[in-house]
Design a protein around this motif. Structure first.
Motif, PDB file in Angstrom:
ATOM      1  N   GLY A 164       0.901  -0.961  -0.090  1.00  0.00           N
ATOM      2  CA  GLY A 164       0.014  -0.139   0.004  1.00  0.00           C
ATOM      3  C   GLY A 164       0.857   1.277  -0.002  1.00  0.00           C
ATOM      4  O   GLY A 164       1.721   1.196   0.614  1.00  0.00           O
TER       5      GLY A 164
ATOM      6  N   ASN B 182      -5.868  -4.727  -0.456  1.00  0.00           N
ATOM      7  CA  ASN B 182      -5.443  -5.449  -1.739  1.00  0.00           C
ATOM      8  C   ASN B 182      -6.089  -6.975  -1.403  1.00  0.00           C
ATOM      9  O   ASN B 182      -6.496  -7.386  -2.590  1.00  0.00           O
ATOM     10  CB  ASN B 182      -3.840  -5.707  -1.856  1.00  0.00           C
TER      11      ASN B 182
ATOM     12  N   LEU C 285      -4.551   0.753   2.629  1.00  0.00           N
ATOM     13  CA  LEU C 285      -4.523   0.360   1.208  1.00  0.00           C
ATOM     14  C   LEU C 285      -3.900  -0.846   1.269  1.00  0.00           C
ATOM     15  O   LEU C 285      -4.141  -1.859   0.190  1.00  0.00           O
ATOM     16  CB  LEU C 285      -3.790   1.223   0.388  1.00  0.00           C
ATOM     17  N   GLU C 286      -2.841  -1.302   1.769  1.00  0.00           N
ATOM     18  CA  GLU C 286      -1.904  -2.487   2.020  1.00  0.00           C
ATOM     19  C   GLU C 286      -2.903  -3.752   2.096  1.00  0.00           C
ATOM     20  O   GLU C 286      -2.925  -4.664   1.328  1.00  0.00           O
ATOM     21  CB  GLU C 286      -0.596  -2.572   2.754  1.00  0.00           C
TER      22      GLU C 286
END
Length: 759
Positions: free
Chosen positions: A604, A640, A636-637
């Motif tokens: 992310g 995924n 955001l990481e």
């Protein structure tokens, strides 16, 4: 950057205040020692600063003096007397006989002069003794108060000690003048409050002083003149006239200067009294320095302060009056009720003086200033030493605080060369103009400059120590070449914290729990494999200029744009992420050959304004960043997983790097706890490196995403299903297809095209 300085100024002051005060106090102490010992040329510097401030700020704007008129022995008078047969016969060559002065005094009395100060001496008898007798008669008949100058000489006969009384009793000098009678007339009662009067002496040889004694005026004038005063030059060690001492001693008696002798009668003084920083002359009290001196407020050059009338004009006026004619002096009342000072102004006559306003001015310029200052009370006095010392300390503290807080080479140079001396000069000028106070300038200038140099030395020493600390602290986080570049470019991070825009990188191993379970019987192997993974990923990030923030188990946190302020931090982060994925792909192949479990990495990336610096406790702290932007990168990481992507970037990262990368717009998401939706992207490749097949997949995905946002779920599902048959490994296509099919069967009650990104 300027806003950061003001934001963190209190913290910097707390951290460095003891060192700042130490530099300031030491600099002030050294400057004070040099001043008291006369070192570093400070006396000469003080005189130069004082002269400049006096001539710049202490010019009088009042025009000509209303109380004093100057009668000048000028060149026109010298020529006029020489070229007039009658005058040349009666008065002789210069120095003229006393008959000329009898005519001048007679005319001044007729014009209503209040008193006359003759700034010269009459100690040489005329070739015709009747000339001084005529002058004595005029003084006696007109009762015009005339004060005569007295000179001194090493070979003059000493006068006996007397108990002076002012005004002195009438003396009958007869044909001669007894020394005791002369001394009673010339001496003046002075009380000094224990301080010693300056001596009448001169330096005959270097280091040797020679005493002077008074040369009495000619005998007829001793009884008729109103008073007598010294007209010796009063100069500083550099030969300039700046101050007066009012009274002197020959070691036996006290004598006052010519202006004091005249002023004593005006103020009804029977003695001159020094008491502390005050001089009392009858009804008049004047401020003086501790040593009994006072600096002169000249007010400007001689011609700007006084009306000047040539002696020749008075001689002509006397001649016209003898013929029954009137002169212009009566109509203008030039001399009426005014003090008249007679003295030479022509070059070559008398002893010229040098004042702060001009060189080679008439010697009477200083005595005129003394006379005017006595009547106006406008003497200049030195500020108490502690005041100047406090000013010096204040400037030293200001210099140290400013330079050690801002730590700017440009400011250091500007302050040292352009600020310290002008600041002191303006302060001196203000004290002279507003309070007639001489605030020392050389002492604060020296303290300010020494403090500035000390602050600069401390800055550079601190910078060297900080550079060493930076090398040690960041050697684990950054490549050595980048650390050295940061130090060489003098771009050291402010470890006490600053706000700047940077890009945060988060990565994690997908399914790490399952991955680690494969090594439950061999934990050492897990550590070795994990270290190999972290080394390969970290190296890829470091090559792009990233700063490793921390490892959290298998997770890697990295910063781009801090501590080195890379303007392309977003592009570097994207390149680093793609390089890290490439390393992981190679590592997967190596693991497969060794029979180790497969490994995937999710990443992310987000760009935002973050607060970056050293955070932690007294026991442990790290250079890291804080803020919502960091939280979004972490989210955001993890997101995924929901989208089947490997690298997800935030909207600001895309905005900054869009010219250099290939992306897929994944969705619009709302982070938990936030009302605002953001657009997120999948990072696929660097610009121009995306394969044609994947480019087609992205194009079809965007078509389906547009249909999805229009709630045309069935059409969107059709596009996605067709594309998934061509690219079955594309995770985002499969995820969006499943969502469209779900909404096709169960339409949402409230649809805004935004997915909620849960914690």
């Amino acid at each position: 950057m300027a806003s950061d300085i003001w934001k963190f100024l209190p913290q910097r002051l707390r951290n460095r205040l003891p060192r700042m005060l130490g530099v300031a106090v030491l600099s002030t102490a050294v400057a004070a020692g040099c001043w008291l010992l006369g070192g570093l040329g400070l006396p000469a510097l003080e005189r130069a600063l004082y002269d400049r401030a006096l001539t710049t700020f202490a010019r009088s704007s009042g025009g000509l003096s209303p109380d004093i008129v100057v009668v000048a022995i000028d060149q026109s008078t010298l020529d006029g007397v020489r070229n007039n047969p009658t005058y040349a016969r009666d008065f002789g060559p210069y120095p003229w006989n006393h008959l000329l002065w009898a005519r001048v005094m007679e005319e001044l009395s007729h014009q209503g002069a209040r008193a006359v100060l003759f700034d010269g001496v009459m100690d040489e008898p005329s070739t015709e003794g009747s000339a001084e007798l005529e002058l004595a008669r005029v003084l006696r008949d007109t009762r015009l108060p005339v004060y005569l100058g007295v000179a001194t000489h090493p070979r003059a006969a000493p006068l006996p000690k007397v108990e002076p009384v002012h005004p002195p009793p009438a003396q009958d000098f007869g044909e001669g003048a007894e020394p005791t009678a002369v001394a009673r007339v010339l001496a003046f009662p002075v009380r000094t409050d224990g301080r010693a009067l300056p001596r009448l002496e001169s330096e005959s040889l270097p280091g040797m002083r020679q005493s002077h004694n008074l040369i009495p005026p000619v005998t007829p004038l001793l009884a008729e003149a109103k008073g007598f005063g010294l007209v010796e030059p009063e100069v500083d060690s550099d030969g300039l006239s700046r101050r007066t001492r009012f009274a002197y001693s020959d070691g036996t008696n006290a004598y006052v200067t010519l202006p004091v002798a005249a002023a004593a009668d005006f103020f009804g003084a029977t003695e001159l009294v020094f008491s502390g920083r005050t001089l009392r002359l009858g009804q008049r009290e004047l401020p003086v320095n501790p040593d009994g001196s006072a600096e002169l407020d000249f007010g400007g050059p001689l011609h700007e302060r006084f009306r000047i009338v040539p002696v020749m004009a008075l001689l002509d006026a006397w001649s016209l009056r003898q013929e029954g004619q009137r002169t212009g002096f009566e109509e203008e009342a030039v001399f009426r009720d005014r003090l008249v000072v007679i003295g030479p102004t022509a070059l070559g006559l008398g002893t010229p003086a040098t004042t702060p306003f001009a060189a080679f001015v008439p010697g009477m310029s200083s005595r005129l200033a003394v006379l005017e200052n006595i009547f106006s009370g406008r003497f200049i006095t030195e500020a108490p030493f502690w005041v100047s010392l406090l000013f010096a300390l204040g400037l030293a503290v200001l210099s140290a605080v400013l330079l050690m807080t801002v730590r700017s080479p440009t400011l250091e140079l500007a302050w040292l060369l352009l600020a310290v001396v002008p600041l002191v000069f303006l302060t001196m000028g203000a004290s002279l103009a507003l309070g007639r106070v001489h605030l020392l300038g050389a002492l604060p200038v020296t303290a300010g400059l020494l403090s500035s140099l000390g602050a600069m030395a401390s800055n550079h020493l601190f910078a060297n120590r900080e550079a060493a600390f930076i090398r040690q602290a960041f050697s684990r986080y950054m490549e050595p070449r980048l650390i050295e570049q940061m130090i060489e470019d003098n771009r050291l991070p402010r470890l006490d914290g600053e706000e700047r825009e940077l890009t945060a990188f988060f990565s994690d191993i997908r399914g790490f729990s399952s991955f680690s379970e494969s090594f439950q019987h061999n934990p050492r192997e897990l550590v070795r494999v994990l270290n190999q993974y972290l080394t390969r990923v970290s190296s890829a990030l470091l090559r792009e200029g990233g700063c490793l923030d921390k490892y959290i188990g298998d997770a890697v946190v990295c910063l781009f744009g801090a501590p080195i302020d890379h303007s392309d931090h977003a592009v570097r982060a994207c390149r680093g992420a793609l390089a890290a994925q490439a390393e992981v792909s190679r590592l997967r192949e190596e693991f497969r050959k060794k029979g180790l479990p497969d490994v995937y990495t999710r990443i992310g990336i987000n760009s935002a304004k973050l607060f970056v610096g050293n955070f932690g406790s007294e026991q442990l702290f790290d250079y890291t960043a804080m803020g919502d932007g960091m939280n979004l990168a972490s989210r955001l990481e993890g997101a995924n997983k929901a989208y089947g992507s490997l690298i997800m970037i935030g909207p600001r990262t895309y905005e900054l790097a869009r010219e250099h990368i290939e992306v897929r717009e994944l969705d619009r998401v709302r982070v938990a706890g936030k009302a605002e939706a953001v657009t997120v992207y999948e990072l696929l490749a660097l610009k121009g490196e995306l394969p044609a097949q994947k480019r087609w997949t992205v194009k079809r995905y965007h078509e389906a995403l547009a249909l999805y946002r229009e709630q045309r779920f069935a059409e969107a599902a059709g596009v996605l299903k067709a594309q998934l048959s061509e690219d079955p490994e594309d995770g985002p296509t499969a995820v969006l297809l499943a969502r469209c099919q779900k909404y096709e069967q169960h339409p949402p009650a409230h649809f805004d095209g935004v997915a909620n990104l849960e914690k």
